[in-house]
Design an enzyme around this catalytic site. Structure first.
Site, PDB file in Angstrom:
ATOM      1  N   ARG A  86      -0.269  -9.153  13.738  1.00  0.00           N
ATOM      2  CA  ARG A  86      -0.849  -8.173  12.798  1.00  0.00           C
ATOM      3  C   ARG A  86      -1.621  -8.887  11.680  1.00  0.00           C
ATOM      4  O   ARG A  86      -2.673  -8.425  11.255  1.00  0.00           O
ATOM      5  CB  ARG A  86       0.251  -7.278  12.223  1.00  0.00           C
ATOM      6  CG  ARG A  86       0.714  -6.252  13.258  1.00  0.00           C
ATOM      7  CD  ARG A  86       2.044  -5.647  12.910  1.00  0.00           C
ATOM      8  NE  ARG A  86       2.036  -4.938  11.660  1.00  0.00           N
ATOM      9  CZ  ARG A  86       3.125  -4.762  10.902  1.00  0.00           C
ATOM     10  NH1 ARG A  86       4.276  -5.269  11.263  1.00  0.00           N
ATOM     11  NH2 ARG A  86       3.042  -4.067   9.798  1.00  0.00           N
ATOM     12  N   LYS A 129       0.842  -1.202   0.000  1.00  0.00           N
ATOM     13  CA  LYS A 129       0.000   0.000   0.000  1.00  0.00           C
ATOM     14  C   LYS A 129       0.881   1.257   0.000  1.00  0.00           C
ATOM     15  O   LYS A 129       0.684   2.147  -0.827  1.00  0.00           O
ATOM     16  CB  LYS A 129      -0.936   0.009   1.220  1.00  0.00           C
ATOM     17  CG  LYS A 129      -1.885  -1.191   1.259  1.00  0.00           C
ATOM     18  CD  LYS A 129      -2.966  -1.030   2.324  1.00  0.00           C
ATOM     19  CE  LYS A 129      -2.468  -1.138   3.764  1.00  0.00           C
ATOM     20  NZ  LYS A 129      -1.910  -2.446   4.133  1.00  0.00           N
ATOM     21  N   ARG A 153      11.114  -0.480  11.187  1.00  0.00           N
ATOM     22  CA  ARG A 153       9.916  -0.364  12.028  1.00  0.00           C
ATOM     23  C   ARG A 153       9.925  -1.439  13.095  1.00  0.00           C
ATOM     24  O   ARG A 153      10.109  -2.614  12.794  1.00  0.00           O
ATOM     25  CB  ARG A 153       8.656  -0.527  11.168  1.00  0.00           C
ATOM     26  CG  ARG A 153       8.210   0.751  10.512  1.00  0.00           C
ATOM     27  CD  ARG A 153       7.061   0.512   9.563  1.00  0.00           C
ATOM     28  NE  ARG A 153       5.905  -0.153  10.161  1.00  0.00           N
ATOM     29  CZ  ARG A 153       4.746  -0.300   9.552  1.00  0.00           C
ATOM     30  NH1 ARG A 153       4.583   0.174   8.334  1.00  0.00           N
ATOM     31  NH2 ARG A 153       3.742  -0.918  10.146  1.00  0.00           N
ATOM     32  N   ARG A 171      11.083  -5.308   4.396  1.00  0.00           N
ATOM     33  CA  ARG A 171      10.880  -3.918   4.837  1.00  0.00           C
ATOM     34  C   ARG A 171      11.567  -3.642   6.171  1.00  0.00           C
ATOM     35  O   ARG A 171      12.061  -2.546   6.406  1.00  0.00           O
ATOM     36  CB  ARG A 171       9.366  -3.640   4.939  1.00  0.00           C
ATOM     37  CG  ARG A 171       9.036  -2.199   5.276  1.00  0.00           C
ATOM     38  CD  ARG A 171       7.555  -1.909   5.136  1.00  0.00           C
ATOM     39  NE  ARG A 171       6.761  -2.556   6.174  1.00  0.00           N
ATOM     40  CZ  ARG A 171       5.422  -2.583   6.186  1.00  0.00           C
ATOM     41  NH1 ARG A 171       4.744  -2.022   5.197  1.00  0.00           N
ATOM     42  NH2 ARG A 171       4.771  -3.175   7.164  1.00  0.00           N
ATOM     43  N   ARG A 228     -10.032   0.072   9.189  1.00  0.00           N
ATOM     44  CA  ARG A 228      -9.475  -1.247   9.484  1.00  0.00           C
ATOM     45  C   ARG A 228     -10.445  -2.103  10.284  1.00  0.00           C
ATOM     46  O   ARG A 228     -10.141  -3.256  10.582  1.00  0.00           O
ATOM     47  CB  ARG A 228      -8.214  -1.060  10.322  1.00  0.00           C
ATOM     48  CG  ARG A 228      -6.914  -1.439   9.610  1.00  0.00           C
ATOM     49  CD  ARG A 228      -5.795  -1.192  10.590  1.00  0.00           C
ATOM     50  NE  ARG A 228      -4.533  -1.760  10.256  1.00  0.00           N
ATOM     51  CZ  ARG A 228      -3.542  -1.101   9.656  1.00  0.00           C
ATOM     52  NH1 ARG A 228      -3.706   0.126   9.226  1.00  0.00           N
ATOM     53  NH2 ARG A 228      -2.377  -1.696   9.481  1.00  0.00           N
TER      54      ARG A 228
HETATM   55  P1  AMP Z   1       0.347   0.512   9.112  1.00  0.00           P
HETATM   56  O1  AMP Z   1       1.450   1.493   8.880  1.00  0.00           O
HETATM   57  O2  AMP Z   1      -0.882   0.803   8.312  1.00  0.00           O
HETATM   58  O3  AMP Z   1       0.817  -0.922   8.956  1.00  0.00           O
HETATM   59  O4  AMP Z   1      -0.085   0.660  10.640  1.00  0.00           O
HETATM   60  C1  AMP Z   1       0.813   0.381  11.689  1.00  0.00           C
HETATM   61  C2  AMP Z   1       0.041   0.186  12.983  1.00  0.00           C
HETATM   62  O5  AMP Z   1      -0.664   1.385  13.319  1.00  0.00           O
HETATM   63  C3  AMP Z   1      -1.024  -0.899  12.953  1.00  0.00           C
HETATM   64  O6  AMP Z   1      -0.506  -2.200  13.189  1.00  0.00           O
HETATM   65  C4  AMP Z   1      -1.950  -0.431  14.080  1.00  0.00           C
HETATM   66  O7  AMP Z   1      -1.388  -0.723  15.338  1.00  0.00           O
HETATM   67  C5  AMP Z   1      -1.932   1.074  13.914  1.00  0.00           C
HETATM   68  N1  AMP Z   1      -3.005   1.524  12.978  1.00  0.00           N
HETATM   69  C6  AMP Z   1      -2.835   2.076  11.750  1.00  0.00           C
HETATM   70  N2  AMP Z   1      -4.015   2.368  11.188  1.00  0.00           N
HETATM   71  C7  AMP Z   1      -4.967   1.971  12.070  1.00  0.00           C
HETATM   72  C8  AMP Z   1      -6.389   1.968  12.069  1.00  0.00           C
HETATM   73  N3  AMP Z   1      -7.094   2.418  11.018  1.00  0.00           N
HETATM   74  N4  AMP Z   1      -7.031   1.477  13.169  1.00  0.00           N
HETATM   75  C9  AMP Z   1      -6.351   1.021  14.228  1.00  0.00           C
HETATM   76  N5  AMP Z   1      -5.014   0.963  14.298  1.00  0.00           N
HETATM   77  C10 AMP Z   1      -4.310   1.438  13.230  1.00  0.00           C
END
Ligand code: AMP
Length: 190
Positions: free
Chosen positions: A146, A14, A134, A128, A89
């Site tokens: 996750r 993404k 990260r 990554r 999400r």
């Molecule tokens: P991402 O960068 O999209 O993989 O998000 C990293 C982390 O941020 C996720 O594993 C969640 O802990 C948190 N996070 C990101 N977006 C959301 C969302 N829409 N709802 C809840 N937690 C989120």
């Protein structure tokens, strides 16, 4: 205004695709993960609250991310629309998004879903982890959590958006360029 949702499991590509999408369609990129990591880097109360949840591979509360999105919708100008990346999400977030948009006389334009098998999720996240550093990419049990969270809480959105006639699934395997072509040919029609 157009409201695109960029959907898919962790590691589906993404973030990689988002840059080209926002340029081509003059969109504002809203990644809730990036916004949360920024809050953590700044050491804000919101960031402190989110850090433990993110580091464990859990979702942060719906109200937190909904507030962040609402705030960005209100302050946007000079764009054709938004690319929501990593939001919604959960079903609750999807319903909250519909309400936020309805209040503005708007609706979701389409969901661009990048699909890759779980085995490739592991491979891409391991790659990554070496590049971006990260914390939530580094440990296998966190990555597993996750992926499990994606299947339990996020995957039900596929049905939700499919029923609304908004769901567009794209094969996320192959090169960055191949996936980009597939994404563009779908978005050009929306
Ligand atoms: P991402 O960068 O999209 O993989 O998000 C990293 C982390 O941020 C996720 O594993 C969640 O802990 C948190 N996070 C990101 N977006 C959301 C969302 N829409 N709802 C809840 N937690 C989120």
């Amino acid at each position: 205004m157009k409201y695109f949702i960029l959907f898919g499991p962790p590691g589906a590509g993404k973030g990689t695709q988002a840059g080209d999408m926002v340029k081509r369609y003059s969109l504002c990129h809203l990644s809730t993960g990036e916004l949360l990591r920024h809050e953590i880097a700044l050491g804000t109360p919101l960031g402190l609250q989110a850090k433990a949840l993110i580091d464990a591979g859990n979702l942060v509360p719906d109200s937190v991310v909904e507030g962040m999105i609402q705030q960005r919708f209100e302050s946007a100008s000079g764009i054709e629309g938004f690319l929501l990346d990593g939001f919604p999400r959960t079903l609750e977030q999807a319903e909250a998004l519909d309400q936020m948009l309805a209040a503005r006389g708007e609706k979701v334009t389409g969901v661009i879903s990048l699909m890759i098998p779980d085995a490739l999720v592991h491979e891409r996240i391991a790659h990554r982890a070496l590049i971006e550093g990260r914390a939530d990419d580094a440990r296998d049990e966190i990555v597993q959590n996750r992926i499990a969270t994606y299947h339990a809480k996020t995957e039900p959105l596929i049905r939700f958006y499919h029923q609304a006639g908004l769901y567009h699934e794209i094969d996320g395997t192959g090169s960055v360029e191949q996936v980009r072509e597939r994404v563009f040919s779908t978005m050009d029609k929306l």
